[in-house]
Design a protein around this motif. Sequence first.
Motif, short mmCIF file in Angstrom:
data_model
loop_
_atom_site.label_atom_id
_atom_site.label_comp_id
_atom_site.label_asym_id
_atom_site.label_seq_id
_atom_site.Cartn_x
_atom_site.Cartn_y
_atom_site.Cartn_z
N SER A 1 0.84 -1.20 0.00
CA SER A 1 0.00 0.00 0.00
C SER A 1 0.87 1.24 0.00
CB SER A 1 -0.91 0.01 1.23
OG SER A 1 -0.16 0.13 2.42
N ILE A 2 0.23 2.37 -0.29
CA ILE A 2 0.82 3.67 -0.04
C ILE A 2 -0.12 4.41 0.91
CG2 ILE A 2 2.10 3.83 -2.19
CD1 ILE A 2 -0.05 5.63 -3.28
N ILE A 3 0.41 5.42 1.57
CA ILE A 3 -0.33 6.08 2.65
C ILE A 3 -0.86 7.42 2.19
CG2 ILE A 3 -0.18 7.01 4.99
CD1 ILE A 3 2.10 4.99 5.47
N LEU A 4 -2.13 7.64 2.45
CA LEU A 4 -2.75 8.95 2.30
C LEU A 4 -2.94 9.54 3.68
CD1 LEU A 4 -4.43 11.29 1.02
CD2 LEU A 4 -6.42 9.73 1.09
N GLN A 5 -2.22 10.62 4.00
CA GLN A 5 -2.46 11.35 5.23
C GLN A 5 -3.38 12.52 4.90
OE1 GLN A 5 0.78 12.78 8.11
NE2 GLN A 5 0.10 14.71 7.17
N ALA A 6 -4.45 12.67 5.67
CA ALA A 6 -5.40 13.74 5.37
C ALA A 6 -5.90 14.38 6.65
CB ALA A 6 -6.59 13.19 4.57
N VAL A 7 -6.20 15.66 6.55
CA VAL A 7 -6.87 16.42 7.61
C VAL A 7 -8.20 16.88 7.04
CG1 VAL A 7 -6.74 18.37 9.19
CG2 VAL A 7 -4.64 17.21 8.48
N PRO B 1 5.73 21.39 16.51
CA PRO B 1 5.30 22.53 15.69
C PRO B 1 3.86 22.42 15.18
CG PRO B 1 6.58 21.05 14.36
CD PRO B 1 6.61 20.48 15.74
N LEU B 2 3.31 21.21 15.30
CA LEU B 2 1.92 20.99 14.90
C LEU B 2 1.15 20.54 16.12
CD1 LEU B 2 -0.16 20.82 12.55
CD2 LEU B 2 0.46 18.40 12.36
N PRO B 3 0.23 21.35 16.64
CA PRO B 3 -0.51 20.96 17.86
C PRO B 3 -1.47 19.82 17.58
CG PRO B 3 -1.30 23.07 17.01
CD PRO B 3 -0.11 22.70 16.18
N ARG C 1 5.81 13.68 10.36
CA ARG C 1 6.97 14.54 10.58
C ARG C 1 7.56 15.06 9.27
NH1 ARG C 1 8.25 10.77 14.78
NH2 ARG C 1 9.74 9.70 13.44
N TYR C 2 7.36 14.35 8.18
CA TYR C 2 7.89 14.79 6.90
C TYR C 2 6.87 15.58 6.08
CZ TYR C 2 12.22 12.15 7.39
OH TYR C 2 13.44 11.69 7.81
N SER C 3 5.65 15.70 6.56
CA SER C 3 4.61 16.39 5.80
C SER C 3 4.79 17.90 5.89
CB SER C 3 3.23 16.01 6.33
OG SER C 3 3.05 16.48 7.65
N PRO C 4 4.42 18.63 4.83
CA PRO C 4 4.50 20.10 4.87
C PRO C 4 3.67 20.70 6.00
CG PRO C 4 4.18 19.33 2.61
CD PRO C 4 4.01 18.13 3.50
N LEU C 5 2.55 20.08 6.34
CA LEU C 5 1.71 20.59 7.42
C LEU C 5 2.49 20.65 8.73
CD1 LEU C 5 -1.33 21.35 8.06
CD2 LEU C 5 -1.55 19.01 8.90
N THR D 1 -3.98 17.24 2.27
CA THR D 1 -3.66 15.85 1.93
C THR D 1 -2.17 15.74 1.65
OG1 THR D 1 -4.18 16.20 -0.42
CG2 THR D 1 -5.94 15.31 1.00
N TYR D 2 -1.62 14.57 1.94
CA TYR D 2 -0.20 14.29 1.73
C TYR D 2 -0.11 12.80 1.44
CZ TYR D 2 4.85 14.06 2.82
OH TYR D 2 6.21 13.87 2.79
#
Length: 341
Positions: free
Chosen positions: A156-162, A216-218, A187-191, A172-173
């Motif tokens: 699989s590949i990972i979709l990180q989303a808010v 840095p991201l609450p 930790r590697y995401s632009p967000l 999305t990342y």
Amino acid sequence: MYCRVNLSVPVLERFFNHEDTRPDFRLSRESLAVLMRLLELDRRHGWGAELEVLVFLFWLASGTSYRVVSRVFGIPRSTVHCIVHRVTGEVVALRHKVIHLPTNDDFEAVTLGFARLARHRAFRRAAGAIDGCHVRIRPPSGPDGQCYRNRKLFPSIILQAVCDHQGRFIDTYVGWPGSVHDARVLRYSPLYQRGLYPPPGYFILADGGYPCLQRPLPLITPYKRPVQGVGAQRFNCHHSKARSIIERAFGMMKTRFRAIFFHALEVHHTFAPHVITACAVLHNICLGAGDTVALEDEPQENVVEDEGGNEVEAVAGAQWRDQLSAEVSALEEVPMEHDYI
């Protein structure tokens, strides 16, 4: 013109007879109209551009091979391949117009929406919910293919989303191999690295697979099991009510494009992130057009361990969570109901 010569093609006949487009393309006519307008098809080559969008959506909705789509539409397989890749790129290019952080005018509605989801005013400072979603793919050959096998042993590949309080994706990342932990992807995401959202004093809800952070991201996560004390249990309950909207968002997207998300994505692994991003864009377009789908039950991933991360940030985040838990115990619940979209 193709449309005049091939009106006997069943899928096009249903389209031109103004029948329901969702069985063939998974989008309502209202959603299709929004997509066509965003792609600015009126400035391009007329029906040819519209046909390309329909071919792309049919391929996305059915999850079939280029050969099958070519037979359905009566066009060469090589043309289908070119259309799918070209339109995917055009839809992905819309992502910043469709997937974006809330504006100042929308931000208050988002935070109020999360308080309603949680049914407690202490969550008025929640500005989003984050999670990761594993999408099955055809892994690359050779030793690199093992990197894509996740903890459930499928590639699989990972979709990180808010998402916001309505299940609309605001960030999305996508693209990390399935073997990578959600906390590392974060930790590697632009967000995370840019720390541009949410504003100071607000936080994003996450499950136990993420560290509890203040910078840095609450991120505010639930108390880990076994949960000690009634206050912590109550906090976890309200937290879960609000955070589950991201699971519903993934569920809506998976149900709409079940041929993509419930089976291995039969494209090259480097193209897969573009297809997944296009699905996220279409998900937001459909929500905006009031085009919803009924969720289908599926097993949920309950990851409760994290990788540790920055201990100073983890302690600061845990202290913030303790303050929120105390507020949950002290303040009244929000009586208002909230309708999911």
